[in-house]
Design an enzyme around this catalytic site. Sequence first.
Site, PDB file in Angstrom:
ATOM      1  N   HIS A  37     -33.010  12.007  26.767  1.00  0.00           N
ATOM      2  CA  HIS A  37     -32.122  11.731  25.631  1.00  0.00           C
ATOM      3  C   HIS A  37     -32.665  10.650  24.701  1.00  0.00           C
ATOM      4  CE1 HIS A  37     -31.331   8.703  28.611  1.00  0.00           C
ATOM      5  NE2 HIS A  37     -30.675   7.970  27.725  1.00  0.00           N
ATOM      6  N   ASP A  38     -33.670   9.900  25.146  1.00  0.00           N
ATOM      7  CA  ASP A  38     -34.251   8.824  24.337  1.00  0.00           C
ATOM      8  C   ASP A  38     -35.579   9.215  23.693  1.00  0.00           C
ATOM      9  OD1 ASP A  38     -32.282   6.902  24.714  1.00  0.00           O
ATOM     10  OD2 ASP A  38     -33.196   6.104  26.539  1.00  0.00           O
TER      11      ASP A  38
ATOM     12  N   ASN B  73     -13.260  22.753  24.083  1.00  0.00           N
ATOM     13  CA  ASN B  73     -11.942  22.683  23.426  1.00  0.00           C
ATOM     14  C   ASN B  73     -12.003  22.650  21.896  1.00  0.00           C
ATOM     15  OD1 ASN B  73     -12.907  20.129  23.029  1.00  0.00           O
ATOM     16  ND2 ASN B  73     -11.284  19.059  24.138  1.00  0.00           N
TER      17      ASN B  73
ATOM     18  N   ASP C 107     -18.245  18.574  26.683  1.00  0.00           N
ATOM     19  CA  ASP C 107     -17.336  17.954  27.644  1.00  0.00           C
ATOM     20  C   ASP C 107     -17.589  18.475  29.057  1.00  0.00           C
ATOM     21  OD1 ASP C 107     -16.056  20.527  27.565  1.00  0.00           O
ATOM     22  OD2 ASP C 107     -14.915  19.859  25.818  1.00  0.00           O
TER      23      ASP C 107
ATOM     24  N   GLU D 276     -34.632   3.344  35.648  1.00  0.00           N
ATOM     25  CA  GLU D 276     -35.376   3.300  34.388  1.00  0.00           C
ATOM     26  C   GLU D 276     -36.000   1.913  34.288  1.00  0.00           C
ATOM     27  OE1 GLU D 276     -34.629   4.014  29.613  1.00  0.00           O
ATOM     28  OE2 GLU D 276     -33.136   2.923  30.786  1.00  0.00           O
TER      29      GLU D 276
ATOM     30  N   ASP E  70     -13.438  20.565  19.739  1.00  0.00           N
ATOM     31  CA  ASP E  70     -13.433  19.316  18.967  1.00  0.00           C
ATOM     32  C   ASP E  70     -14.831  18.907  18.505  1.00  0.00           C
ATOM     33  OD1 ASP E  70     -14.598  18.426  21.307  1.00  0.00           O
ATOM     34  OD2 ASP E  70     -13.117  16.844  21.709  1.00  0.00           O
TER      35      ASP E  70
ATOM     36  N   ASP F 202     -29.876   2.632  34.457  1.00  0.00           N
ATOM     37  CA  ASP F 202     -30.331   2.302  33.111  1.00  0.00           C
ATOM     38  C   ASP F 202     -31.024   0.934  33.081  1.00  0.00           C
ATOM     39  OD1 ASP F 202     -30.227   3.009  30.227  1.00  0.00           O
ATOM     40  OD2 ASP F 202     -28.991   1.207  30.079  1.00  0.00           O
TER      41      ASP F 202
ATOM     42  N   ASP G 278     -19.109  22.482  24.396  1.00  0.00           N
ATOM     43  CA  ASP G 278     -17.758  22.048  24.031  1.00  0.00           C
ATOM     44  C   ASP G 278     -16.759  23.128  24.441  1.00  0.00           C
ATOM     45  OD1 ASP G 278     -15.462  21.111  22.796  1.00  0.00           O
ATOM     46  OD2 ASP G 278     -16.094  21.785  20.794  1.00  0.00           O
TER      47      ASP G 278
ATOM     48  N   ASP H 174     -25.086   8.213  35.616  1.00  0.00           N
ATOM     49  CA  ASP H 174     -25.782   7.084  35.020  1.00  0.00           C
ATOM     50  C   ASP H 174     -25.092   5.795  35.442  1.00  0.00           C
ATOM     51  OD1 ASP H 174     -27.835   6.094  33.252  1.00  0.00           O
ATOM     52  OD2 ASP H 174     -27.559   7.931  32.091  1.00  0.00           O
TER      53      ASP H 174
END
Length: 558
Positions: A328-329, A23, A29, A256, A25, A200, A21, A98
């Site tokens: 990520h899955d 910034n 990013d 995928e 938040d 995907d 990150d 992606d």
Amino acid sequence: MSTNWWKSSVIYQVYPQSFKDSNGDGIGDLAGLTEKLPYIKKLGADVIWLNPIYESPLVDNGYDISDYYKINPVYGSLDDFQSLLTTAHDLNIKIIMDLVVNHTSDRHFWFQQSCQSKTNQYADFYIWKDPLPDGSAPTNWGSTFGGSAWEYVASRNQYYLHLFAKEQPDLNWENPVVRHEIYKMMRHWLASGIDGFRMDVISLISKYQDFPNADKNAVYSKSYYVGASNGPRVHEFLQEMNQEVLSQYDCMTVGETPNTNSAQALLYTDPGRHELNMVFQFDHMHLDYGKYGKFSDIRFKMSDLRDTMTEWQQSLDKGWNSLYWSNHDQPRAVTRFGHDREYRIESAKMLATLLHMMKGTPYIYQGEELAMRNVAFNSMAQYKDIETLSVYENFKRIGLDDEYINKSIYLKSRDNARTPMPWDATEKSGFTTGEPWIDFSPDNGIINAEACLADSNSVFYHYQKLIEIRKKYPVVIDGEYQLINENDSDVYGYVRVLNDEVMIVICSFTENKINYILPAWLANSQAALLLSNYPDSPKTLEPKVEMRPYEALIYYKS
């Protein structure tokens, strides 16, 4: 047009909102990723796969796209993206994006218009079906994230199909206008300078037009496979996509492909068919599935893993493999396939060794090179993942005991992969100055990038050495794969052979010390040690190898 550069590449997957990150938040990013490109360069990876960064309501963390042409403001601007692309290319790092085109967000303009009328130009952009005579859904399919795969819309008096969340309506690939809108969008991003796509659930884009009901014994959340998996026109669609778009660029593609066996994968990846470069298969990800599917407390068997990996190494002779332990899955590899306590370091190095010396393109998921392990959240309130929350509700509803529910979620939740990247041991882990969108792993004080970079024996540097070996020795890219000692209960051994080059890879999957006896044809090969995960492994290969817990050995002769 492709130069096959992807065959010798190593791909590093970045989950943008959890990487860095810039910034404050609490959400990673593009500027944060740009700042950390030298870290990826140091590791040795030369391609970044970026999870979706498009405009999205983030119901499924960006896999619900509301505008394919816009960057989600939480990640930055188009200028930030161009800056990332330029900086990466200056470092000789390629970027693949992606491509999510089985479905869109329900906030997409196309879907908003499609809901309005059965006759406007967007009416047929999605898959709409009339109710059954009793008003119920057209088929008995369930969706991946729970509930029916069909959602009723009163304005059309019809149901639309969504294989995932109800906010992710499936596109109608039977409509040529839809396909050409997608190809136009792909050309836009390739023309902007990206180097390819990860596609995907691409094996689901073609539906059987008779929409058959699923067997009543099918796992409900995957029951749509009967009418949507490897459908009748999927290869036609991909060949059209290749001709219209992909063949015009020197780009890489990886699809995928859930519910796809090795024979089907060959259809996608045989270069003579002009479809995709490679696919992600799931056979090794299913070895620890149980009665309720993915969320189980079952441990994989090494013999099953060896059989599965070997089948894919040998079956894709004309095609090409994607090599991965995690993404990520999926949960963290060292917890799932290794030993994440006293042998965390050794087993993480062993798993990396086994995978990276195989034939195919290896993928490293952010934090894998630090041997990050599954995260022990204290309560369900800390979980954010739509799949995990859906499974929790379902397991409670059917009356499973809390111990099973908690263990299976700890072992399999996608949030294991999504906790923020730990850059250092400070309170905010060097990830953000604000509050992170998902809680940090409590491990960050000991498992972080700064600590790994300061330790010459860390998992990070082991990955770096494996990547150097891949780049140096042609046998890793082009060699034949042969299994050795195929019935050994604790050790997975194989060789790679190319002309006079022989590489021998031996990996122990046990915490016990054991003897490993080499077959006669290798026993006196005089191969020299290239890499080990222990500092004092024998310099030359001996007929009987004393293997320590999770030891990994690479020997080479030419």
